[in-house]
Scaffold this motif. Structure first.
Motif, PDB file in Angstrom:
ATOM      1  N   GLY A 114       0.793  -1.215   0.000  1.00 49.06           N
ATOM      2  CA  GLY A 114       0.000   0.000   0.000  1.00 49.06           C
ATOM      3  C   GLY A 114       0.824   1.263   0.000  1.00 49.06           C
ATOM      4  O   GLY A 114       0.487   2.241  -0.673  1.00 49.06           O
ATOM      5  N   PHE A 118       0.568   4.340  -2.746  1.00 48.88           N
ATOM      6  CA  PHE A 118       0.204   5.713  -2.405  1.00 48.88           C
ATOM      7  C   PHE A 118       1.301   6.699  -2.779  1.00 48.88           C
ATOM      8  O   PHE A 118       1.020   7.817  -3.214  1.00 48.88           O
ATOM      9  CB  PHE A 118      -0.121   5.800  -0.914  1.00 48.88           C
ATOM     10  CG  PHE A 118      -1.317   4.972  -0.511  1.00 48.88           C
ATOM     11  CD1 PHE A 118      -2.361   4.772  -1.394  1.00 48.88           C
ATOM     12  CD2 PHE A 118      -1.383   4.377   0.742  1.00 48.88           C
ATOM     13  CE1 PHE A 118      -3.472   4.009  -1.037  1.00 48.88           C
ATOM     14  CE2 PHE A 118      -2.481   3.621   1.108  1.00 48.88           C
ATOM     15  CZ  PHE A 118      -3.524   3.425   0.212  1.00 48.88           C
ATOM     16  N   THR A 140      -7.292  11.056  -2.211  1.00 50.36           N
ATOM     17  CA  THR A 140      -6.913  10.078  -1.190  1.00 50.36           C
ATOM     18  C   THR A 140      -7.995   9.017  -1.010  1.00 50.36           C
ATOM     19  O   THR A 140      -7.692   7.837  -0.819  1.00 50.36           O
ATOM     20  CB  THR A 140      -6.644  10.772   0.159  1.00 50.36           C
ATOM     21  OG1 THR A 140      -7.824  11.449   0.608  1.00 50.36           O
ATOM     22  CG2 THR A 140      -5.507  11.766   0.040  1.00 50.36           C
ATOM     23  N   ALA A 144      -7.235   5.086  -1.791  1.00 51.18           N
ATOM     24  CA  ALA A 144      -7.307   4.130  -0.681  1.00 51.18           C
ATOM     25  C   ALA A 144      -8.309   3.019  -0.966  1.00 51.18           C
ATOM     26  O   ALA A 144      -8.050   1.839  -0.677  1.00 51.18           O
ATOM     27  CB  ALA A 144      -7.683   4.861   0.608  1.00 51.18           C
ATOM     28  N   ASN A 147      -6.942   0.656  -3.684  1.00 57.62           N
ATOM     29  CA  ASN A 147      -5.894  -0.176  -3.100  1.00 57.62           C
ATOM     30  C   ASN A 147      -6.477  -1.227  -2.165  1.00 57.62           C
ATOM     31  O   ASN A 147      -5.957  -2.350  -2.077  1.00 57.62           O
ATOM     32  CB  ASN A 147      -4.895   0.696  -2.347  1.00 57.62           C
ATOM     33  CG  ASN A 147      -3.803  -0.119  -1.689  1.00 57.62           C
ATOM     34  OD1 ASN A 147      -3.758  -0.250  -0.473  1.00 57.62           O
ATOM     35  ND2 ASN A 147      -2.910  -0.691  -2.483  1.00 57.62           N
ATOM     36  N   MET A 442      -8.251  -0.302   4.567  1.00 52.62           N
ATOM     37  CA  MET A 442      -7.097   0.476   4.111  1.00 52.62           C
ATOM     38  C   MET A 442      -7.130   1.932   4.553  1.00 52.62           C
ATOM     39  O   MET A 442      -6.148   2.647   4.398  1.00 52.62           O
ATOM     40  CB  MET A 442      -6.969   0.401   2.587  1.00 52.62           C
ATOM     41  CG  MET A 442      -6.417  -0.921   2.075  1.00 52.62           C
ATOM     42  SD  MET A 442      -4.914  -1.482   2.908  1.00 52.62           S
ATOM     43  CE  MET A 442      -3.781  -0.161   2.510  1.00 52.62           C
ATOM     44  N   SER A 443      -8.257   2.377   5.110  1.00 48.79           N
ATOM     45  CA  SER A 443      -8.315   3.737   5.664  1.00 48.79           C
ATOM     46  C   SER A 443      -8.390   3.723   7.184  1.00 48.79           C
ATOM     47  O   SER A 443      -8.662   4.748   7.809  1.00 48.79           O
ATOM     48  CB  SER A 443      -9.527   4.493   5.096  1.00 48.79           C
ATOM     49  OG  SER A 443      -9.337   4.791   3.727  1.00 48.79           O
ATOM     50  N   VAL A 450      -1.763   4.364   5.363  1.00 48.17           N
ATOM     51  CA  VAL A 450      -2.684   5.468   5.154  1.00 48.17           C
ATOM     52  C   VAL A 450      -2.049   6.793   5.560  1.00 48.17           C
ATOM     53  O   VAL A 450      -2.383   7.858   5.026  1.00 48.17           O
ATOM     54  CB  VAL A 450      -4.010   5.235   5.931  1.00 48.17           C
ATOM     55  CG1 VAL A 450      -3.820   5.432   7.427  1.00 48.17           C
ATOM     56  CG2 VAL A 450      -5.105   6.167   5.423  1.00 48.17           C
ATOM     57  N   LEU A 453      -0.256   8.119   2.648  1.00 47.65           N
ATOM     58  CA  LEU A 453      -1.202   8.723   1.711  1.00 47.65           C
ATOM     59  C   LEU A 453      -1.579  10.136   2.121  1.00 47.65           C
ATOM     60  O   LEU A 453      -1.430  11.083   1.336  1.00 47.65           O
ATOM     61  CB  LEU A 453      -2.448   7.834   1.625  1.00 47.65           C
ATOM     62  CG  LEU A 453      -3.610   8.357   0.777  1.00 47.65           C
ATOM     63  CD1 LEU A 453      -3.202   8.464  -0.682  1.00 47.65           C
ATOM     64  CD2 LEU A 453      -4.831   7.444   0.922  1.00 47.65           C
TER      65      LEU A 453
END
Length: 489
Positions: A114, A118, A140, A144, A147, A442-443, A450, A453
């Motif tokens: 990830g 990013f 973003t 996210a 991904n 992923m967030s 993250v 990102l």
């Protein structure tokens, strides 16, 4: 009591960062420390933190050297062809730019990391979002979510964890899930289309020349000492700056109303953005065109070794960063300059990771996470037993958001699989269903990537969270629905 305190701690953290009452680093450290005292285990706080730091130290090391490595690769121009291809497709149409963001993030996600995704996505798309005044949280959020769907690849992590926890073959879990995941990816593209359409309605469609001319007119005001040269960034003209410094300069308004402290701060922010926007300048001094194929081969070799697990990932990136710096910048002052250029991202990300170690350490050490998981599992009605795969899919959304993947797949998934087996539900179905929450995961504030990102995009974590949660949850539910429709789950 532990269950209530656990959910209260997580809710307090999310509310404070979304309301911007505390910075993420402060919230990740102070809130769990306070709740550790509430639980009555304040004396063990040091042990919990040290254990959490020890568990996340390899991740922090990997991110530190990955940022340096890919930062150097961006500096030397390895990803310029990808950037040019995306920009050629996007032009200055906000709709195309958002769709291009989703496509780029999905493609780069094939490496299974990830942070890499990013770094490359933000480096490529940030200049267009910034100069067209597009919403950076759209960038973003889309990156996210895309991904998150691709994170289910066998070498991405969750699939391997599910296979290990339930003693199954990763291929048997992943391959049947491909149709559902493909639908999820289509949903992300559709989401990016809708968000892009909204941005297009807000901003309109301009050519790059129109954007540059408008910006030039806005910046050529009384008191301006330099003429804007944004053209050098967006259309590839020769960069011009101070004598011999090779930097792209932009106009700064130094007179008129609003000058003073606020104007100085704004100018400092502009200067930081200007450096970031050099990523599209074909004449930046860090380019190494003669070493392009060496850098490409080094990157492919590094990613291949990572997928084949020839060495631990932190070791691979450490070796890769050292080799990339030594070959591309053989002079020590140049190496120091490159390290200094990426030090801000390295410090922000590593700081977030170690702060998150406090949060996860307290959750695990006090037993709050185990109590929360048991409460959720025990709350499943007996009549839902034959539908445990669907239940697992639904639970994967909140559980993978509020817990680490390790905690969910090694702590909760075996319990869910055992409950499903008692009602004749195959462990394979449970394992596949456990993957659907990854777009939302992923967030999660517990995912180190993250912070890469939001840090590189200069977006507040709270703003990103408020924007992305609903869209990522919707994408997860689409994947779950597709899995049920195709008979996979």
């Amino acid at each position: 009591m532990l269950t209530i305190l656990g959910f209260t701690m997580i809710a307090t953290f999310l509310v404070l960062i979304m309301m911007k009452k505390m910075s993420p680093i402060a919230a990740l450290v102070l809130i769990p420390a306070l709740f550790c005292v509430f639980v009555g285990k304040g004396a063990h706080l040091g042990d919990y933190v040290i254990e959490g730091v020890g568990n996340l130290a390899p991740t922090a090391a990997m991110l530190m050297f990955a940022i340096v490595y890919f930062g150097v690769m961006i500096d030397v121009g390895l990803f310029d062809p990808i950037v040019r291809g995306i920009l050629k497709f996007c032009k200055a149409d906000p709709l195309r730019i958002v769709v291009g963001t989703a496509l780029l993030a999905a493609i780069v996600s094939l490496d299974g990391d990830g942070s890499t995704t990013f770094m490359i996505t933000v480096s490529a798309m940030y200049p267009l979002y910034k100069r067209l005044k597009m919403s950076l949280v759209v960038m973003t959020g889309v990156a996210a979510t895309a991904n998150g769907v691709m994170n289910t690849l066998p070498w991405g992590g969750p699939t391997a964890r599910a296979a290990t926890a339930l003693k199954l073959d990763a291929g048997d879990i992943f391959v049947p899930m491909i149709p559902a995941l493909a639908v999820g990816l289509v949903a992300v593209i559709a989401l990016s289309y809708v968000l892009g359409l909204r941005e297009r309605k807000r901003l309109g469609v301009l050519s790059l020349a129109d954007v540059l001319e408008k910006e030039k007119q806005e910046t050529e005001t009384p008191g301006t000492t330099e003429v804007t040269e944004t053209e050098t960034v967006l259309v590839g003209a020769t960069a011009s700056g101070g004598p011999g410094d090779g930097k792209v300069r932009f106009a700064k308004t130094t007179g008129g109303a609003g000058s003073g402290t606020d104007a100085t701060a704004a100018a400092d922010d502009d200067e930081e953005d200007d450096v970031r926007l050099q990523g599209l300048d074909p004449n930046r001094p860090t380019l190494r065109p003669k070493l392009y194929w060496f850098n490409a081969l080094l990157t492919v070799t590094l990613l291949t070794a990572m997928i084949m697990e020839l060495l631990p990932i932190p070791v691979l990136f450490l070796l890769g960063a050292a080799l990339a710096l030594s070959v591309n910048f053989p002079h020590i002052p140049d190496q120091k300059a490159r390290l200094a250029a990426h030090a801000d991202n390295v410090l922000n990300v590593s700081g977030m990771v170690f702060a998150a170690a406090v949060f996860t350490g307290v959750l695990q050490g006090t037993g709050m996470v185990d109590s929360m998981a048991k409460w959720l599992v025990d709350g499943i009605p007996d009549g839902m037993g034959p539908h445990m795969a669907i239940v697992t899919g639904v639970l994967s959304l909140p559980l993978t958001y509020f817990m680490s993947n390790d905690g969910f797949y090694f702590g909760v998934l075996p319990v869910l699989a055992e409950a499903g087996a008692a009602h004749g539900v195959s462990p394979l179905e449970i394992a596949r269903a456990s993957l659907v929450g990854q777009p939302l995961h992923m967030s999660s504030p517990l995912v180190p990537a993250v912070y890469v990102l939001v840090g590189m995009a200069k977006v507040e974590f709270g703003d990103h969270t408020k924007f992305v949660v609903k869209w990522a949850a919707l994408t997860s539910l689409v994947v779950l629905g597709a899995g049920i429709l195709f008979g996979i789950i």
